[in-house]
Enzyme design. Structure first.
Site, PDB file in Angstrom:
ATOM      1  CD  GLU A  91      -2.962  -1.146   2.227  1.00  0.00           C
ATOM      2  OE1 GLU A  91      -4.124  -1.475   1.943  1.00  0.00           O
ATOM      3  OE2 GLU A  91      -2.620  -0.821   3.382  1.00  0.00           O
ATOM      4  CB  CYS A 104       3.052   7.438   3.344  1.00  0.00           C
ATOM      5  SG  CYS A 104       3.586   6.209   4.542  1.00  0.00           S
ATOM      6  CB  CYS A 111       7.092  -5.269   8.673  1.00  0.00           C
ATOM      7  SG  CYS A 111       8.299  -4.465   9.753  1.00  0.00           S
ATOM      8  CB  CYS A 115       5.798  -2.789  16.298  1.00  0.00           C
ATOM      9  SG  CYS A 115       7.478  -2.230  15.987  1.00  0.00           S
ATOM     10  CB  CYS A 118       2.545  -2.106  13.615  1.00  0.00           C
ATOM     11  SG  CYS A 118       2.721  -1.560  11.914  1.00  0.00           S
ATOM     12  CG  HIS A 218       6.417   3.879  19.467  1.00  0.00           C
ATOM     13  ND1 HIS A 218       6.013   5.104  18.986  1.00  0.00           N
ATOM     14  CD2 HIS A 218       6.583   3.101  18.366  1.00  0.00           C
ATOM     15  CE1 HIS A 218       5.939   5.060  17.673  1.00  0.00           C
ATOM     16  NE2 HIS A 218       6.288   3.870  17.264  1.00  0.00           N
ATOM     17  CB  CYS A 335       0.683   5.844  11.556  1.00  0.00           C
ATOM     18  SG  CYS A 335       1.280   7.381  10.954  1.00  0.00           S
TER      19      CYS A 335
HETATM   20  N1  SAH Z   1       9.323   0.611  10.348  1.00  0.00           N
HETATM   21  C1  SAH Z   1       9.332   2.036  10.381  1.00  0.00           C
HETATM   22  C2  SAH Z   1       8.348   2.691   9.441  1.00  0.00           C
HETATM   23  C3  SAH Z   1       6.945   2.140   9.385  1.00  0.00           C
HETATM   24  S1  SAH Z   1       5.882   2.498  10.733  1.00  0.00           S
HETATM   25  C4  SAH Z   1       9.143   2.516  11.804  1.00  0.00           C
HETATM   26  O1  SAH Z   1       8.962   1.691  12.693  1.00  0.00           O
HETATM   27  O2  SAH Z   1       9.244   3.713  12.052  1.00  0.00           O
HETATM   28  C5  SAH Z   1       5.520   4.198  10.644  1.00  0.00           C
HETATM   29  C6  SAH Z   1       5.052   4.792  11.960  1.00  0.00           C
HETATM   30  O3  SAH Z   1       3.713   4.350  12.283  1.00  0.00           O
HETATM   31  C7  SAH Z   1       5.931   4.354  13.108  1.00  0.00           C
HETATM   32  O4  SAH Z   1       6.195   5.397  14.006  1.00  0.00           O
HETATM   33  C8  SAH Z   1       5.058   3.289  13.733  1.00  0.00           C
HETATM   34  O5  SAH Z   1       5.460   2.992  15.008  1.00  0.00           O
HETATM   35  C9  SAH Z   1       3.690   3.915  13.629  1.00  0.00           C
HETATM   36  N2  SAH Z   1       2.590   2.999  13.892  1.00  0.00           N
HETATM   37  C10 SAH Z   1       2.564   1.664  13.775  1.00  0.00           C
HETATM   38  N3  SAH Z   1       1.376   1.161  14.154  1.00  0.00           N
HETATM   39  C11 SAH Z   1       0.613   2.212  14.514  1.00  0.00           C
HETATM   40  C12 SAH Z   1      -0.735   2.334  14.973  1.00  0.00           C
HETATM   41  N4  SAH Z   1      -1.533   1.285  15.141  1.00  0.00           N
HETATM   42  N5  SAH Z   1      -1.185   3.582  15.253  1.00  0.00           N
HETATM   43  C13 SAH Z   1      -0.390   4.660  15.075  1.00  0.00           C
HETATM   44  N6  SAH Z   1       0.876   4.601  14.616  1.00  0.00           N
HETATM   45  C14 SAH Z   1       1.382   3.381  14.344  1.00  0.00           C
END
Ligand code: SAH
Length: 342
Positions: A91, A104, A111, A115, A118, A218, A335
């Site tokens: 996406e 973006c 991935c 996390c 995510c 975070h 995000c």
């Molecule tokens: N792998 C990279 C880029 C992708 S995530 C990273 O970790 O930064 C992009 C951003 O979205 C990151 O800050 C990630 O932590 C955040 N993110 C992931 N899941 C999310 C969610 N459910 N709500 C809000 N932000 C989220």
């Protein structure tokens, strides 16, 4: 003979590929594919008909294919599901801000980072995207915007995947995107977001390209960070902060720390105090992101009150802080909501 894809080649590579044609032919072809959105040699009207035919026999121009497009109700966000030649899909999101069009992009199919909040990591990692595929996401959107006389103004590398574990391809793509024969995009208009791959942050300093670095922090303690981000057991909070500080000092560019607010988990005043403390003295800013819902995960968003208090605490304790404007949550384009299939 098998035809060869020329999308994603640098001008030098294209010149070599087109030999014995003179170099200016490569320039013409590059302008067509990178700047005018043309994928068929037939449309390259400054080449003779014969030459177009010859090129079409040997080469093709491969862009990702649109599988699905979703527009948010406010019309500001559009999410594209794009498919590559092996049928994998990612996406890519277009966000229309008052300061311009931001896109973006994804850097991997899936991935591996795991996390807990995510959606992109739910099925693990499938594969890295190539530089050509990532450039394809961008040129696809640039072509889409050409219809309304618009263009891509800024790039955030924050979609699915961890860009710094696909380091070489991401750098190759950025260098290509910077070339005047493509979009000529300034490095200052690029943000790379990472979960904190420390050795790669050091490598990025060595590349000497002034992109903005965003680090997904975070949590203000190792214990909490390890609970929600498995990568913290490889690179601890202190190491990540040190790498961020080195990046800021070497590039003179403020590092952004992203901080998802997870209701009841990391959003109390005590967490804000710990965060202010660990960032004390850093050339940094904090971007607070109230967590976006992901079906398979059960984190609660923070209350409005908790968000405001957290923000206020940081702002009054010397931290440059913003709250991320949520875009596209109604089409799962916000995000952490991106995945391979929508
Ligand atoms: N792998 C990279 C880029 C992708 S995530 C990273 O970790 O930064 C992009 C951003 O979205 C990151 O800050 C990630 O932590 C955040 N993110 C992931 N899941 C999310 C969610 N459910 N709500 C809000 N932000 C989220």
């Amino acid at each position: 003979m098998e035809r060869k894809n020329i999308f994603g080649l640098t001008l030098d590579e294209l010149e070599t590929e087109l030999l014995p044609l003179p170099k200016f032919r490569a320039k013409q072809v590059a302008a067509w594919i990178y700047q005018r959105g043309v994928t068929s040699f037939d449309e390259m009207s400054d080449l003779s008909k014969n030459l177009r035919g010859e090129l079409a026999e040997k080469f093709f121009v491969q862009l990702p294919q649109l599988v699905k497009q979703l527009d948010s109700a406010d019309g500001l966000t559009t999410k594209f599901l794009l498919k590559f030649s092996d049928d994998t899909a990612v996406e890519t999101v277009l966000m229309r801000h008052d300061y311009g069009n931001s896109i973006c992009i994804s850097t991997q199919v899936g991935c591996a980072m795991g996390c807990k909040f995510c959606a992109s990591t739910l099925k693990g990692l499938d594969r890295n995207l190539t530089a050509a595929e990532m450039l394809g996401e961008i040129i696809f959107i640039q072509n889409f915007l050409r219809g309304t006389n618009e263009k891509v103004d800024t790039l955030v590398i924050m979609g699915t995947g961890e860009p710094l574990v696909n380091f070489d391809n991401v750098i190759k793509m950025l260098r290509l995107l910077h070339e005047p024969y493509t979009l000529g995009l300034s490095y200052r208009k690029v943000t790379i977001s990472t979960c904190g791959i420390v050795p790669a942050i050091k490598q990025l300093i060595e590349e000497k390209i002034p992109v903005t670095l965003s680090i997904s922090l975070h949590a203000p303690t190792n214990k909490l960070r390890s609970e929600i981000m498995p990568i913290n057991s490889a690179f601890s909070l202190n190491e990540v902060l040190k790498a961020g500080n080195d990046y800021a000092n070497s590039t003179g560019r403020r590092v952004t720390y992203e901080y998802i607010l997870l209701g009841g988990v990391n959003d109390t005043e005590e967490h804000a105090r710990q965060l202010a403390k660990i960032l004390d003295g850093q050339l940094a800013s904090v971007n607070l992101i109230p967590v976006n819902p992901v079906d398979e995960r059960n984190f609660k968003p923070p209350t409005h009150n908790a968000t405001q208090k957290f923000f206020h605490f940081l702002a009054t304790h010397g931290i440059n802080v913003t709250i991320r404007k949520e875009m596209g949550a109604d089409v799962n384009a916000a995000c952490g909501q991106l995945r391979a299939n929508s």
